[in-house]
Write a protein that holds these residues in place. Structure first.
Motif, PDB file in Angstrom:
ATOM      1  N   ALA A  48       6.681   0.455  -7.534  1.00 27.92           N
ATOM      2  CA  ALA A  48       6.711   0.000  -8.925  1.00 27.92           C
ATOM      3  C   ALA A  48       5.558  -0.942  -9.264  1.00 27.92           C
ATOM      4  O   ALA A  48       5.639  -1.733 -10.192  1.00 27.92           O
ATOM      5  CB  ALA A  48       8.055  -0.641  -9.268  1.00 27.92           C
ATOM      6  N   ALA A  49       4.486  -0.836  -8.522  1.00 27.67           N
ATOM      7  CA  ALA A  49       3.286  -1.618  -8.833  1.00 27.67           C
ATOM      8  C   ALA A  49       2.478  -0.851  -9.880  1.00 27.67           C
ATOM      9  O   ALA A  49       2.512   0.378  -9.924  1.00 27.67           O
ATOM     10  CB  ALA A  49       2.454  -1.832  -7.575  1.00 27.67           C
ATOM     11  N   PRO A  50       1.721  -1.554 -10.725  1.00 24.44           N
ATOM     12  CA  PRO A  50       0.951  -0.857 -11.757  1.00 24.44           C
ATOM     13  C   PRO A  50      -0.216  -0.030 -11.219  1.00 24.44           C
ATOM     14  O   PRO A  50      -0.673   0.890 -11.882  1.00 24.44           O
ATOM     15  CB  PRO A  50       0.451  -1.979 -12.666  1.00 24.44           C
ATOM     16  N   SER A  51      -0.700  -0.361 -10.029  1.00 23.13           N
ATOM     17  CA  SER A  51      -1.809   0.385  -9.441  1.00 23.13           C
ATOM     18  C   SER A  51      -1.842   0.099  -7.941  1.00 23.13           C
ATOM     19  O   SER A  51      -1.218  -0.854  -7.465  1.00 23.13           O
ATOM     20  CB  SER A  51      -3.149  -0.035 -10.061  1.00 23.13           C
ATOM     21  N   THR A  52      -2.601   0.931  -7.234  1.00 19.22           N
ATOM     22  CA  THR A  52      -2.772   0.681  -5.798  1.00 19.22           C
ATOM     23  C   THR A  52      -3.430  -0.673  -5.586  1.00 19.22           C
ATOM     24  O   THR A  52      -3.052  -1.420  -4.676  1.00 19.22           O
ATOM     25  CB  THR A  52      -3.613   1.799  -5.154  1.00 19.22           C
ATOM     26  N   ALA A  53      -4.407  -0.995  -6.414  1.00 17.17           N
ATOM     27  CA  ALA A  53      -5.092  -2.278  -6.274  1.00 17.17           C
ATOM     28  C   ALA A  53      -4.135  -3.445  -6.486  1.00 17.17           C
ATOM     29  O   ALA A  53      -4.185  -4.438  -5.745  1.00 17.17           O
ATOM     30  CB  ALA A  53      -6.267  -2.359  -7.232  1.00 17.17           C
ATOM     31  N   ALA A  54      -3.272  -3.352  -7.479  1.00 17.32           N
ATOM     32  CA  ALA A  54      -2.303  -4.425  -7.723  1.00 17.32           C
ATOM     33  C   ALA A  54      -1.345  -4.559  -6.537  1.00 17.32           C
ATOM     34  O   ALA A  54      -1.028  -5.671  -6.100  1.00 17.32           O
ATOM     35  CB  ALA A  54      -1.532  -4.154  -9.006  1.00 17.32           C
ATOM     36  N   TRP A  55      -0.892  -3.424  -6.030  1.00 20.14           N
ATOM     37  CA  TRP A  55      -0.018  -3.456  -4.853  1.00 20.14           C
ATOM     38  C   TRP A  55      -0.742  -4.100  -3.680  1.00 20.14           C
ATOM     39  O   TRP A  55      -0.202  -4.972  -3.001  1.00 20.14           O
ATOM     40  CB  TRP A  55       0.430  -2.033  -4.480  1.00 20.14           C
ATOM     41  N   ALA A  57      -3.389  -6.107  -3.656  1.00 19.33           N
ATOM     42  CA  ALA A  57      -3.665  -7.529  -3.878  1.00 19.33           C
ATOM     43  C   ALA A  57      -2.448  -8.371  -3.505  1.00 19.33           C
ATOM     44  O   ALA A  57      -2.580  -9.410  -2.837  1.00 19.33           O
ATOM     45  CB  ALA A  57      -4.062  -7.779  -5.334  1.00 19.33           C
ATOM     46  N   ALA A  58      -1.273  -7.918  -3.902  1.00 26.75           N
ATOM     47  CA  ALA A  58      -0.052  -8.654  -3.558  1.00 26.75           C
ATOM     48  C   ALA A  58       0.229  -8.587  -2.060  1.00 26.75           C
ATOM     49  O   ALA A  58       0.584  -9.589  -1.434  1.00 26.75           O
ATOM     50  CB  ALA A  58       1.131  -8.096  -4.342  1.00 26.75           C
ATOM     51  N   GLU A  59       0.048  -7.425  -1.492  1.00 25.20           N
ATOM     52  CA  GLU A  59       0.332  -7.219  -0.063  1.00 25.20           C
ATOM     53  C   GLU A  59      -0.626  -8.007   0.829  1.00 25.20           C
ATOM     54  O   GLU A  59      -0.225  -8.586   1.839  1.00 25.20           O
ATOM     55  CB  GLU A  59       0.219  -5.723   0.253  1.00 25.20           C
ATOM     56  N   ALA A  60      -1.905  -8.023   0.470  1.00 23.18           N
ATOM     57  CA  ALA A  60      -2.929  -8.673   1.287  1.00 23.18           C
ATOM     58  C   ALA A  60      -3.176 -10.126   0.885  1.00 23.18           C
ATOM     59  O   ALA A  60      -3.998 -10.798   1.504  1.00 23.18           O
ATOM     60  CB  ALA A  60      -4.239  -7.889   1.201  1.00 23.18           C
ATOM     61  N   HIS A  61      -2.479 -10.581  -0.167  1.00 25.87           N
ATOM     62  CA  HIS A  61      -2.668 -11.950  -0.667  1.00 25.87           C
ATOM     63  C   HIS A  61      -4.132 -12.201  -0.999  1.00 25.87           C
ATOM     64  O   HIS A  61      -4.733 -13.190  -0.581  1.00 25.87           O
ATOM     65  CB  HIS A  61      -2.151 -12.987   0.338  1.00 25.87           C
ATOM     66  N   THR A  62      -4.698 -11.280  -1.758  1.00 24.21           N
ATOM     67  CA  THR A  62      -6.086 -11.402  -2.182  1.00 24.21           C
ATOM     68  C   THR A  62      -6.155 -11.306  -3.699  1.00 24.21           C
ATOM     69  O   THR A  62      -5.160 -10.986  -4.354  1.00 24.21           O
ATOM     70  CB  THR A  62      -6.962 -10.316  -1.512  1.00 24.21           C
ATOM     71  N   VAL A  63      -7.308 -11.581  -4.253  1.00 22.95           N
ATOM     72  CA  VAL A  63      -7.460 -11.503  -5.707  1.00 22.95           C
ATOM     73  C   VAL A  63      -7.571 -10.043  -6.129  1.00 22.95           C
ATOM     74  O   VAL A  63      -8.054  -9.191  -5.369  1.00 22.95           O
ATOM     75  CB  VAL A  63      -8.673 -12.313  -6.200  1.00 22.95           C
ATOM     76  N   LEU A  64      -7.146  -9.766  -7.328  1.00 29.71           N
ATOM     77  CA  LEU A  64      -7.118  -8.395  -7.832  1.00 29.71           C
ATOM     78  C   LEU A  64      -8.508  -7.771  -7.855  1.00 29.71           C
ATOM     79  O   LEU A  64      -8.667  -6.591  -7.548  1.00 29.71           O
ATOM     80  CB  LEU A  64      -6.478  -8.376  -9.229  1.00 29.71           C
ATOM     81  N   ARG A  65      -9.519  -8.556  -8.203  1.00 33.57           N
ATOM     82  CA  ARG A  65     -10.879  -8.021  -8.245  1.00 33.57           C
ATOM     83  C   ARG A  65     -11.310  -7.497  -6.874  1.00 33.57           C
ATOM     84  O   ARG A  65     -11.894  -6.420  -6.759  1.00 33.57           O
ATOM     85  CB  ARG A  65     -11.847  -9.082  -8.749  1.00 33.57           C
ATOM     86  N   ALA A  66     -11.011  -8.230  -5.824  1.00 34.43           N
ATOM     87  CA  ALA A  66     -11.349  -7.795  -4.461  1.00 34.43           C
ATOM     88  C   ALA A  66     -10.533  -6.562  -4.080  1.00 34.43           C
ATOM     89  O   ALA A  66     -11.045  -5.646  -3.429  1.00 34.43           O
ATOM     90  CB  ALA A  66     -11.112  -8.922  -3.464  1.00 34.43           C
ATOM     91  N   ALA A  67      -9.288  -6.526  -4.495  1.00 33.35           N
ATOM     92  CA  ALA A  67      -8.445  -5.364  -4.202  1.00 33.35           C
ATOM     93  C   ALA A  67      -8.971  -4.117  -4.907  1.00 33.35           C
ATOM     94  O   ALA A  67      -9.003  -3.031  -4.320  1.00 33.35           O
ATOM     95  CB  ALA A  67      -7.001  -5.642  -4.599  1.00 33.35           C
ATOM     96  N   HIS A  68      -9.398  -4.260  -6.162  1.00 32.72           N
ATOM     97  CA  HIS A  68      -9.994  -3.124  -6.887  1.00 32.72           C
ATOM     98  C   HIS A  68     -11.249  -2.633  -6.172  1.00 32.72           C
ATOM     99  O   HIS A  68     -11.461  -1.430  -6.021  1.00 32.72           O
ATOM    100  CB  HIS A  68     -10.339  -3.506  -8.327  1.00 32.72           C
ATOM    101  N   ARG A  69     -12.096  -3.569  -5.723  1.00 31.89           N
ATOM    102  CA  ARG A  69     -13.312  -3.196  -4.997  1.00 31.89           C
ATOM    103  C   ARG A  69     -12.958  -2.428  -3.728  1.00 31.89           C
ATOM    104  O   ARG A  69     -13.557  -1.391  -3.432  1.00 31.89           O
ATOM    105  CB  ARG A  69     -14.114  -4.456  -4.658  1.00 31.89           C
ATOM    106  N   ASP A  70     -11.960  -2.896  -2.999  1.00 40.15           N
ATOM    107  CA  ASP A  70     -11.563  -2.214  -1.767  1.00 40.15           C
ATOM    108  C   ASP A  70     -10.997  -0.831  -2.036  1.00 40.15           C
ATOM    109  O   ASP A  70     -11.274   0.115  -1.297  1.00 40.15           O
ATOM    110  CB  ASP A  70     -10.562  -3.063  -0.985  1.00 40.15           C
ATOM    111  N   VAL A  71     -10.208  -0.679  -3.084  1.00 44.07           N
ATOM    112  CA  VAL A  71      -9.650   0.637  -3.423  1.00 44.07           C
ATOM    113  C   VAL A  71     -10.775   1.592  -3.815  1.00 44.07           C
ATOM    114  O   VAL A  71     -10.799   2.753  -3.386  1.00 44.07           O
ATOM    115  CB  VAL A  71      -8.571   0.536  -4.523  1.00 44.07           C
ATOM    116  N   ARG A  72     -11.738   1.123  -4.613  1.00 44.47           N
ATOM    117  CA  ARG A  72     -12.880   1.974  -4.978  1.00 44.47           C
ATOM    118  C   ARG A  72     -13.662   2.394  -3.735  1.00 44.47           C
ATOM    119  O   ARG A  72     -14.041   3.556  -3.591  1.00 44.47           O
ATOM    120  CB  ARG A  72     -13.821   1.237  -5.948  1.00 44.47           C
TER     121      ARG A  72
END
Length: 171
Positions: A48-55, A57-72
């Motif tokens: 029920a997360a809005p995106s893989t990056a949001a999931w 970011a929460a899972e890895a305790h990182t900022v959303l911007r870094a999570a988006h970069r990692d997903v890309r």
């Protein structure tokens, strides 16, 4: 982790640093490959997360911007096996892989797959000799290396578009 690096001779410390860089690239590739799999499996929908990056970011305790970069980056490596393999082998580091993927994304979408493969191989070879900044410059001109005729045509089309846009802006 507890190795006493202060007692290492300089040449051993330099060799250790190079090996650690290769190991770091291998660990990052494995993390990103796992992230790509979770993205394909739609972990966001399952949690029920809005995106893989949001999931992530929460899972890895990182900022959303870094999570988006990692997903890309994970998606890009998933699509470009040669670059993923080079990162997994420690032949390139993350910043170089990002540059190669950006150069590949900038290629014309209808480019022959063999030319795409040649471009990726060429840039990965150049990564052995260049830092990400220099590699980015080479990546911008990769079409000139693998398909000079197409590069000329693309450059002419870009100039024509710029002229049309400029003319439209003055009217």
């Amino acid at each position: 982790a507890d190795a006493p690096v202060w007692s290492m001779p300089a040449d051993e410390a330099a060799a250790t640093l190079a090996e650690l860089g290769r190991l770091e690239a291998q660990v990052v590739e494995l993390r990103l490959r796992t992230l790509a799999r979770l993205d394909r499996d739609e972990v966001a929908a399952a949690t029920a997360a809005p995106s893989t990056a949001a999931w992530y970011a929460a899972e890895a305790h990182t900022v959303l911007r870094a999570a988006h970069r990692d997903v890309r980056l994970a998606r890009g490596l998933d699509e470009h096996e040669l670059t993923r393999e080079a990162l997994a082998a420690g032949r390139v580091h993350v910043e170089q892989a990002q540059v190669v993927l950006a150069a590949m994304a900038a290629l014309p979408p209808n480019l022959d797959p063999d030319l795409r493969d040649r471009a990726e191989r060429h840039l990965l070879g150049e990564a052995e000799h260049h830092d990400p900044k220099a590699l980015r410059i080479l990546g911008r001109r990769i079409l000139e290396v693998v398909a000079p005729d197409l590069a000329d045509a693309q450059e002419a089309a870009l100039l024509e578009k710029e002229e049309r846009d400029a003319a439209a802006g003055t009217q």
